[in-house]
Design a protein around this motif. Structure first.
Motif, PDB file in Angstrom:
ATOM      1  N   VAL A  51      46.114  30.608  31.705  1.00 19.52           N
ATOM      2  CA  VAL A  51      44.676  30.858  32.123  1.00 19.52           C
ATOM      3  C   VAL A  51      44.290  31.558  33.338  1.00 19.52           C
ATOM      4  O   VAL A  51      43.641  32.617  33.743  1.00 19.52           O
ATOM      5  N   PHE A  52      45.037  30.923  34.481  1.00 17.54           N
ATOM      6  CA  PHE A  52      44.837  31.665  35.742  1.00 17.54           C
ATOM      7  C   PHE A  52      45.620  33.019  35.813  1.00 17.54           C
ATOM      8  O   PHE A  52      45.119  33.939  36.698  1.00 17.54           O
ATOM      9  N   ALA A  53      46.941  33.364  35.451  1.00 22.32           N
ATOM     10  CA  ALA A  53      47.497  34.351  35.297  1.00 22.32           C
ATOM     11  C   ALA A  53      46.391  35.408  34.452  1.00 22.32           C
ATOM     12  O   ALA A  53      46.728  36.682  35.180  1.00 22.32           O
ATOM     13  N   GLN A  54      45.915  35.226  33.543  1.00 23.64           N
ATOM     14  CA  GLN A  54      44.946  36.450  32.976  1.00 23.64           C
ATOM     15  C   GLN A  54      43.804  36.418  33.725  1.00 23.64           C
ATOM     16  O   GLN A  54      43.177  37.651  33.614  1.00 23.64           O
ATOM     17  N   ALA A  55      43.150  35.431  34.425  1.00 19.25           N
ATOM     18  CA  ALA A  55      42.115  35.602  35.131  1.00 19.25           C
ATOM     19  C   ALA A  55      42.375  36.372  36.391  1.00 19.25           C
ATOM     20  O   ALA A  55      41.426  37.072  36.892  1.00 19.25           O
ATOM     21  N   LEU A  56      43.587  36.331  37.034  1.00 18.39           N
ATOM     22  CA  LEU A  56      43.775  37.109  38.324  1.00 18.39           C
ATOM     23  C   LEU A  56      44.717  38.297  37.914  1.00 18.39           C
ATOM     24  O   LEU A  56      45.082  38.896  38.806  1.00 18.39           O
ATOM     25  N   GLY A  57      44.830  38.506  36.528  1.00 16.80           N
ATOM     26  CA  GLY A  57      45.696  39.731  36.088  1.00 16.80           C
ATOM     27  C   GLY A  57      45.144  41.315  36.733  1.00 16.80           C
ATOM     28  O   GLY A  57      46.051  42.136  36.888  1.00 16.80           O
ATOM     29  N   LYS A  58      44.044  41.247  37.009  1.00 16.24           N
ATOM     30  CA  LYS A  58      43.546  42.458  37.607  1.00 16.24           C
ATOM     31  C   LYS A  58      43.079  42.491  39.024  1.00 16.24           C
ATOM     32  O   LYS A  58      42.360  43.510  39.578  1.00 16.24           O
TER      33      LYS A  58
END
Length: 316
Positions: A51-58
């Motif tokens: 969840v956090f990786a996808q949220a901060l992916g960009k």
């Protein structure tokens, strides 16, 4: 002396034999530990990290930009508003129900306890549908509400009602066992000394259940902010008006806005982590207070025994 040694040896042998049934080989213990950690890692930790990786992916700019969108801000505000409405009402109901069940005997007590547990057994979607049937335009009270321009379904009151139904057992179920464990002696003593009912509640009952109350409030707030099923039925999914945070996550994901969806989801995940942290803190605090309460009578009795031991010497 030899008899004492023999008795001690027999006692140790009996203790070792009694514990043999609860001891397992080391590989069994480590196998169970590894299975438990694998299960937690696959089904809990990896999704949470994702969840956090996808949220901060960009990057942080995209993350903050997604959270600053007007519709997302409206969803956050509505979620906080619904929680602010539901939690105090559930606290009032939970205190009243727990006090009634734990302190009094009456007909229908078992039925009341069963009804408190009803939301745990009813699907949230069914709960939302119940309110639609009651307050919807084609429902039992729908024509009367429409004639008086009162909106419940597809509006904030409907969301609050559905959330209250789903969350009202949490405070009561935490307080009932605590109040039952404390018993009635303290309240009866306060009433005997002339205290009124409200004074007894504020100064005797409430302080004795404060940690259980806080624990129930934390769980109730977390569920209120994360509720999806019942709210999805009664909200109407009106963007910027009746979308809560969980509904906003679904809508953003269906619109292929992964960063926005996971950004809002990360806020809910942070709420879950904070809830777990506060839960652990309260449990530790409760255990410490309980241990101190258990040690206090032993300390007092020890001081009294010491005082009685020295008293004859001084008088002599």
């Amino acid at each position: 002396m030899a008899g004492t040694v023999t008795r001690n040896h027999r006692h140790r042998e009996a203790t070792r034999k009694s514990q043999r049934g609860t001891e397992e080989p080391p590989f069994v213990k480590w196998f169970l530990i590894v299975v438990a950690w694998l299960f937690l890692g696959v089904f809990l930790l990896l999704p949470l990290v994702n969840v956090f990786a996808q949220a901060l992916g960009k990057g942080w700019n995209a993350y903050y930009g997604a959270l600053r969108e007007p519709d997302t801000i409206a969803a956050i505000q509505l979620t906080l508003l619904v929680a602010a409405i539901c939690v105090p009402l559930n606290v009032i109901f939970g205190l009243a129900a727990a006090w009634c069940i734990a302190k009094f005997d009456f007909k229908g007590k078992a039925l009341l306890v069963t009804l408190i547990d009803l939301p745990f057994s009813v699907s949230p979607v069914v709960a939302g549908l119940i309110y639609v049937v009651m307050f919807g335009l084609q429902g039992f009270l729908g024509p009367w509400l429409d004639a008086h321009d009162i909106k419940i379904i597809f509006a904030v009151p409907g969301i609050a009602l559905a959330t209250i139904f789903v969350t009202f057992p949490f405070v009561a179920r935490e307080l009932i066992p605590v109040m039952q464990a404390t018993g009635r002696e303290q309240e009866e003593a306060a009433l005997t000394l002339g205290a009124s009912g409200w004074r007894t509640f504020w100064h005797v009952t409430l302080p004795s259940v404060k940690w259980g109350l806080l624990y129930g409030v934390i769980l109730c707030n977390a569920r209120a902010m994360g509720e999806f099923g019942a709210v999805a039925v009664v909200s109407g999914h009106i963007t910027g008006v009746t979308d809560t945070m969980p509904l906003r996550v679904e809508k953003l994901y269906n619109e292929y806005n992964a960063v926005g969806a996971f950004a809002v989801a990360s806020l809910l995940a942070l709420l879950a982590l904070v809830t777990l942290g506060l839960k652990s803190l309260l449990e530790w605090k409760q255990e410490r207070d309980f241990e101190q309460a258990q040690r206090a009578p032993a300390d007092i009795s020890g001081e009294l025994s010491l005082h009685e031991f020295h008293q004859p010497a001084r008088s002599a």
